[in-house]
Write a protein that holds these residues in place. Structure first.
Motif, mmCIF file in Angstrom:
data_model
loop_
_atom_site.group_PDB
_atom_site.id
_atom_site.type_symbol
_atom_site.label_atom_id
_atom_site.label_comp_id
_atom_site.label_asym_id
_atom_site.label_seq_id
_atom_site.Cartn_x
_atom_site.Cartn_y
_atom_site.Cartn_z
ATOM 1 N N ASP A 1 85.681 55.285 85.583
ATOM 2 C CA ASP A 1 86.424 56.364 84.936
ATOM 3 C C ASP A 1 87.488 56.861 85.894
ATOM 4 O O ASP A 1 87.399 56.667 87.118
ATOM 5 C CB ASP A 1 85.472 57.498 84.549
ATOM 6 C CG ASP A 1 86.039 58.402 83.461
ATOM 7 O OD1 ASP A 1 87.137 58.094 82.934
ATOM 8 O OD2 ASP A 1 85.408 59.419 83.140
ATOM 9 N N GLY B 1 81.440 59.579 85.470
ATOM 10 C CA GLY B 1 82.543 60.423 85.029
ATOM 11 C C GLY B 1 83.225 61.126 86.179
ATOM 12 O O GLY B 1 82.625 61.381 87.231
ATOM 13 N N SER C 1 80.240 59.875 81.162
ATOM 14 C CA SER C 1 81.539 60.426 81.515
ATOM 15 C C SER C 1 81.527 61.951 81.399
ATOM 16 O O SER C 1 80.537 62.555 80.982
ATOM 17 C CB SER C 1 82.611 59.829 80.616
ATOM 18 O OG SER C 1 83.895 60.241 81.020
ATOM 19 N N ASN D 1 81.236 59.822 76.143
ATOM 20 C CA ASN D 1 82.542 60.358 76.526
ATOM 21 C C ASN D 1 82.904 61.547 75.651
ATOM 22 O O ASN D 1 82.486 61.631 74.493
ATOM 23 C CB ASN D 1 83.653 59.311 76.356
ATOM 24 C CG ASN D 1 83.489 58.117 77.265
ATOM 25 O OD1 ASN D 1 83.990 58.093 78.372
ATOM 26 N ND2 ASN D 1 82.771 57.107 76.788
#
Length: 284
Positions: A96, A145, A202, A246
């Motif tokens: 990420d 994340g 994330s 996410n």
């Protein structure tokens, strides 16, 4: 803390096909950069497997070559691979990324595991023009994340299987400082860990500075204050999908959340999110 009711407005967002770019490998996190291109953290690919009828990914596929950071021109679909290594060491599994106000890219490298041994995770800072890349933290346990505080003075990172969030002071572009927690992962400062069996994926930061972590198994979004307090847990139950991975926001008031339910392959649109999301750098 007792979980609030499941969000009543989560639903698949529908489709709007506007073009396609072939990046190869395993594209993961993505963000707009200072030149209008989309920057992609590409892990190089993962194996597909099923547990209880749900799809997950992990391991090292037979066609794995390398991880990379790529840039995609939205108008033409042209793909440029900017980085595959740093100081002679290959990027193993970029996961990420977040772009700062200076146009630099912070990104996590989760690493790779064959099920017996595995890499320690790393953090990097790279310039969007492909001119330089620097490792800024190492020795992490599956960093996933990554996000910046509204003022850009804190960097947050979530780890998957430890279900922990760490943070660093940002003292300059690509310069971070931790050290407040004894044995902190990557030298980071401890912020929060899940109280039950949860995996973190994330994250996104909202306009109030809360760290909103996509939470798997106990599926939903953990909303954590900059002081490390669990402000909220938003249950997201869509087809019993345990793989909430996410979150990002859009709309005029940044109160429309977009959430991925990865184990059933759905993009969810949630109106009237409790707190507005943070408008990202270079988002136009």
């Amino acid at each position: 803390m007792r979980d609030p009711p499941r969000h009543p407005h989560a639903r698949p967002s529908g489709r709007d096909d506007v073009g396609r770019a072939e990046v190869g490998g395993g594209p993961n996190g993505a963000a707009l950069g200072p030149d209008g291109r989309v920057y992609v953290a590409n892990c190089g690919g993962l194996r597909r497997f099923e547990v209880g009828g749900f799809v997950f990914a992990g391991g090292i596929p037979d066609d794995y070559e390398t991880g990379s950071i790529q840039a995609v021109d939205l108008a033409t679909g042209a793909v440029e691979t900017l980085y595959t290594e740093a100081d002679g060491a290959p990027l193993r599994g970029p996961n990420d990324l977040v772009v700062d106000a200076h146009g630099g890219i912070y990104f996590t490298d989760y690493g790779k595991s064959d099920g017996v041994t595995g890499d320690k995770g790393k953090l990097y800072y790279a310039k969007a023009d492909g001119s330089s890349i620097t490792m800024i933290a190492a020795g992490m346990e599956g960093p996933n994340g990554i996000g910046l505080s509204p003022e850009g003075d804190r960097l947050y990172v979530s780890e998957t299987y430890t279900a922990r969030v760490w943070w660093w002071d940002v003292t300059g572009p690509g310069e971070i400082e931790g050290g407040r927690s004894l044995g902190g992962s990557g030298g980071g400062n401890f912020l929060y860990t899940a109280p039950d069996y949860t995996n973190f994926d994330s994250l996104g930061v909202d306009a109030h500075g809360n760290v909103c972590v996509a939470s798997m198994i106990h599926a939903g979004i953990s909303v954590v204050s900059p002081h490390g307090r669990l402000v909220d847990f938003v249950d997201i139950d869509v087809d019993d999908d345990p793989g909430i991975t996410n979150i990002c926001w859009g709309g005029d008031d940044m109160r429309t959340a977009y959430v991925t339910a990865s184990s059933t392959g759905q993009l969810l649109k949630i109106e009237d999110w409790p707190r507005p999301g943070l408008k990202l750098n270079h988002s136009g």
